[in-house]
Write an enzyme that holds these catalytic residues in place. Sequence first.
Site, PDB file in Angstrom:
ATOM      1  N   TRP A  50     -21.974 -32.091 -37.569  1.00  0.00           N
ATOM      2  CA  TRP A  50     -22.574 -30.882 -36.973  1.00  0.00           C
ATOM      3  C   TRP A  50     -22.050 -30.645 -35.573  1.00  0.00           C
ATOM      4  O   TRP A  50     -22.195 -29.544 -35.022  1.00  0.00           O
ATOM      5  CB  TRP A  50     -24.098 -30.999 -36.920  1.00  0.00           C
ATOM      6  CG  TRP A  50     -24.764 -31.021 -38.269  1.00  0.00           C
ATOM      7  CD1 TRP A  50     -25.273 -32.120 -38.906  1.00  0.00           C
ATOM      8  CD2 TRP A  50     -24.996 -29.900 -39.149  1.00  0.00           C
ATOM      9  NE1 TRP A  50     -25.793 -31.748 -40.125  1.00  0.00           N
ATOM     10  CE2 TRP A  50     -25.648 -30.406 -40.296  1.00  0.00           C
ATOM     11  CE3 TRP A  50     -24.716 -28.530 -39.075  1.00  0.00           C
ATOM     12  CZ2 TRP A  50     -26.020 -29.582 -41.366  1.00  0.00           C
ATOM     13  CZ3 TRP A  50     -25.094 -27.724 -40.137  1.00  0.00           C
ATOM     14  CH2 TRP A  50     -25.735 -28.250 -41.266  1.00  0.00           C
ATOM     15  N   LEU A 102     -19.279 -40.573 -65.508  1.00  0.00           N
ATOM     16  CA  LEU A 102     -19.039 -40.945 -64.111  1.00  0.00           C
ATOM     17  C   LEU A 102     -20.178 -40.384 -63.264  1.00  0.00           C
ATOM     18  O   LEU A 102     -20.537 -39.215 -63.407  1.00  0.00           O
ATOM     19  CB  LEU A 102     -17.717 -40.336 -63.623  1.00  0.00           C
ATOM     20  CG  LEU A 102     -17.397 -40.544 -62.141  1.00  0.00           C
ATOM     21  CD1 LEU A 102     -16.897 -41.969 -61.883  1.00  0.00           C
ATOM     22  CD2 LEU A 102     -16.342 -39.555 -61.642  1.00  0.00           C
ATOM     23  N   ASP A 142     -10.853 -38.846 -45.149  1.00  0.00           N
ATOM     24  CA  ASP A 142     -10.550 -38.465 -43.764  1.00  0.00           C
ATOM     25  C   ASP A 142      -9.098 -38.001 -43.628  1.00  0.00           C
ATOM     26  O   ASP A 142      -8.228 -38.431 -44.380  1.00  0.00           O
ATOM     27  CB  ASP A 142     -10.814 -39.667 -42.845  1.00  0.00           C
ATOM     28  CG  ASP A 142     -10.992 -39.249 -41.395  1.00  0.00           C
ATOM     29  OD1 ASP A 142     -11.078 -38.032 -41.119  1.00  0.00           O
ATOM     30  OD2 ASP A 142     -11.026 -40.145 -40.528  1.00  0.00           O
ATOM     31  N   GLY A 143      -8.861 -37.122 -42.665  1.00  0.00           N
ATOM     32  CA  GLY A 143      -7.479 -36.724 -42.342  1.00  0.00           C
ATOM     33  C   GLY A 143      -7.112 -35.313 -42.776  1.00  0.00           C
ATOM     34  O   GLY A 143      -5.944 -34.928 -42.673  1.00  0.00           O
ATOM     35  N   ASN A 144      -8.081 -34.529 -43.221  1.00  0.00           N
ATOM     36  CA  ASN A 144      -7.768 -33.146 -43.639  1.00  0.00           C
ATOM     37  C   ASN A 144      -7.195 -32.326 -42.482  1.00  0.00           C
ATOM     38  O   ASN A 144      -6.262 -31.544 -42.655  1.00  0.00           O
ATOM     39  CB  ASN A 144      -9.034 -32.430 -44.127  1.00  0.00           C
ATOM     40  CG  ASN A 144      -9.585 -33.031 -45.404  1.00  0.00           C
ATOM     41  OD1 ASN A 144      -8.921 -33.848 -46.034  1.00  0.00           O
ATOM     42  ND2 ASN A 144     -10.793 -32.631 -45.777  1.00  0.00           N
ATOM     43  N   SER A 203     -20.760 -35.607 -42.532  1.00  0.00           N
ATOM     44  CA  SER A 203     -21.670 -36.589 -41.924  1.00  0.00           C
ATOM     45  C   SER A 203     -22.704 -35.891 -41.048  1.00  0.00           C
ATOM     46  O   SER A 203     -22.520 -34.731 -40.660  1.00  0.00           O
ATOM     47  CB  SER A 203     -20.867 -37.586 -41.078  1.00  0.00           C
ATOM     48  OG  SER A 203     -20.434 -36.973 -39.877  1.00  0.00           O
ATOM     49  N   SER A 209     -17.885 -45.156 -39.433  1.00  0.00           N
ATOM     50  CA  SER A 209     -18.418 -43.815 -39.148  1.00  0.00           C
ATOM     51  C   SER A 209     -19.745 -43.535 -39.859  1.00  0.00           C
ATOM     52  O   SER A 209     -19.939 -42.468 -40.444  1.00  0.00           O
ATOM     53  CB  SER A 209     -17.374 -42.741 -39.505  1.00  0.00           C
ATOM     54  OG  SER A 209     -16.192 -42.918 -38.753  1.00  0.00           O
ATOM     55  N   TRP A 235      -3.680 -33.404 -41.632  1.00  0.00           N
ATOM     56  CA  TRP A 235      -2.792 -32.964 -42.729  1.00  0.00           C
ATOM     57  C   TRP A 235      -2.400 -31.503 -42.493  1.00  0.00           C
ATOM     58  O   TRP A 235      -1.237 -31.128 -42.620  1.00  0.00           O
ATOM     59  CB  TRP A 235      -3.530 -33.118 -44.057  1.00  0.00           C
ATOM     60  CG  TRP A 235      -2.751 -32.714 -45.276  1.00  0.00           C
ATOM     61  CD1 TRP A 235      -1.986 -33.532 -46.060  1.00  0.00           C
ATOM     62  CD2 TRP A 235      -2.662 -31.397 -45.859  1.00  0.00           C
ATOM     63  NE1 TRP A 235      -1.423 -32.805 -47.093  1.00  0.00           N
ATOM     64  CE2 TRP A 235      -1.815 -31.494 -46.995  1.00  0.00           C
ATOM     65  CE3 TRP A 235      -3.197 -30.152 -45.536  1.00  0.00           C
ATOM     66  CZ2 TRP A 235      -1.512 -30.398 -47.806  1.00  0.00           C
ATOM     67  CZ3 TRP A 235      -2.895 -29.063 -46.344  1.00  0.00           C
ATOM     68  CH2 TRP A 235      -2.053 -29.187 -47.458  1.00  0.00           C
ATOM     69  N   HIS A 260      -9.105 -28.722 -45.401  1.00  0.00           N
ATOM     70  CA  HIS A 260     -10.320 -29.009 -46.183  1.00  0.00           C
ATOM     71  C   HIS A 260     -10.170 -28.501 -47.615  1.00  0.00           C
ATOM     72  O   HIS A 260     -10.608 -29.147 -48.563  1.00  0.00           O
ATOM     73  CB  HIS A 260     -11.548 -28.403 -45.509  1.00  0.00           C
ATOM     74  CG  HIS A 260     -11.829 -28.985 -44.142  1.00  0.00           C
ATOM     75  ND1 HIS A 260     -11.801 -30.346 -43.906  1.00  0.00           N
ATOM     76  CD2 HIS A 260     -12.140 -28.407 -42.947  1.00  0.00           C
ATOM     77  CE1 HIS A 260     -12.075 -30.566 -42.624  1.00  0.00           C
ATOM     78  NE2 HIS A 260     -12.287 -29.403 -42.021  1.00  0.00           N
ATOM     79  N   ARG A 283     -19.063 -30.440 -34.717  1.00  0.00           N
ATOM     80  CA  ARG A 283     -17.798 -29.685 -34.756  1.00  0.00           C
ATOM     81  C   ARG A 283     -18.061 -28.222 -34.416  1.00  0.00           C
ATOM     82  O   ARG A 283     -19.209 -27.765 -34.487  1.00  0.00           O
ATOM     83  CB  ARG A 283     -17.168 -29.807 -36.145  1.00  0.00           C
ATOM     84  CG  ARG A 283     -16.763 -31.247 -36.424  1.00  0.00           C
ATOM     85  CD  ARG A 283     -15.976 -31.376 -37.686  1.00  0.00           C
ATOM     86  NE  ARG A 283     -15.585 -32.777 -37.846  1.00  0.00           N
ATOM     87  CZ  ARG A 283     -14.610 -33.201 -38.621  1.00  0.00           C
ATOM     88  NH1 ARG A 283     -13.915 -32.342 -39.326  1.00  0.00           N
ATOM     89  NH2 ARG A 283     -14.323 -34.484 -38.705  1.00  0.00           N
TER      90      ARG A 283
END
Length: 245
Positions: free
Chosen positions: A71, A133, A22-24, A67, A194, A27, A39, A73
């Site tokens: 949508w 991974l 979170d926080g793009n 999430s 969230s 930023w 992003h 946004r």
Amino acid sequence: MDNSRNSKLPEKIPTHVAIIMDGNGRWARARGLPRHAGHRAGVDNLRRVIEACTEFGVKYLTVYAFSTENWRRPPAEVRSLMNILEDVIDRELQELHRNGVQLRHLGRLEGLRPMLQRKVRHAIELTKDNQRLVLNIAWNYGGRDEIVHAIRRMLEDGVRPEDVDETLVSSYLYTAGCPDPDLIIRTSGEMRVSNFLIWQGAYAEFYVTPTYWPDFGREELLEALYDYARRERRFGRVPGPLTTG
Ligand code: IPE
Ligand code: IPE
Ligand code: MG
């Protein structure tokens, strides 16, 4: 030479780390840039964090990237996020594959445009045997939506009520086969879930940092892992060494 690379690792490394990236937007705003630049910077950082996870011996990394609520946004931002995912698959897939990363998707694939669905399916198929991974990308993912989807599939399969238990429910979730997250990190200081891994995160340790996602690099991840190593996970028991019975 970067001495930090020689820093000692904590003794207890979580098997499964999940991150709410979170926080793009903030930023970008702090730099007078448009949100999509945030992003893009977020993707660059994800590359660093994937590398760091393989270096530290984390086996499962789950990242929350879009999430079911995102949508809401503006359409231009949604489009730009979808384009970024497509770009990442186009540009990074071979490298991830070479590095032994197994890609999985958590969420509703049907909601995405057909070309993107095909690319995601191809990425999953190509990397399915990689073991270094497991990278779960939560995209068009919501924890409640996941549970609704699981219930529907259980009913379609004719599961009998007396056969429903926690193990069975887990096996119907998008994360089937993955251990539950040990540590959930949220960047940008927000202290909420969230709609992320609401079933699987029942006993996860939480770590919140004010750092915006594009700035959350290797050293900050290491910091979170040290914090995790100091925690005592009790799972409902009394303090002290883990005992059975
Ligand atoms: C996280 O950054 C990325 C997504 C949710 C897609 P945000 O876009 O939520 O950034 P802020 O929270 O507005 O700063
Ligand atoms: C959570 O971030 C979702 C992702 C990181 C993909 P949001 O920025 O969408 O969450 P809220 O709206 O602040 O709770
Ligand atoms: Mg946000």
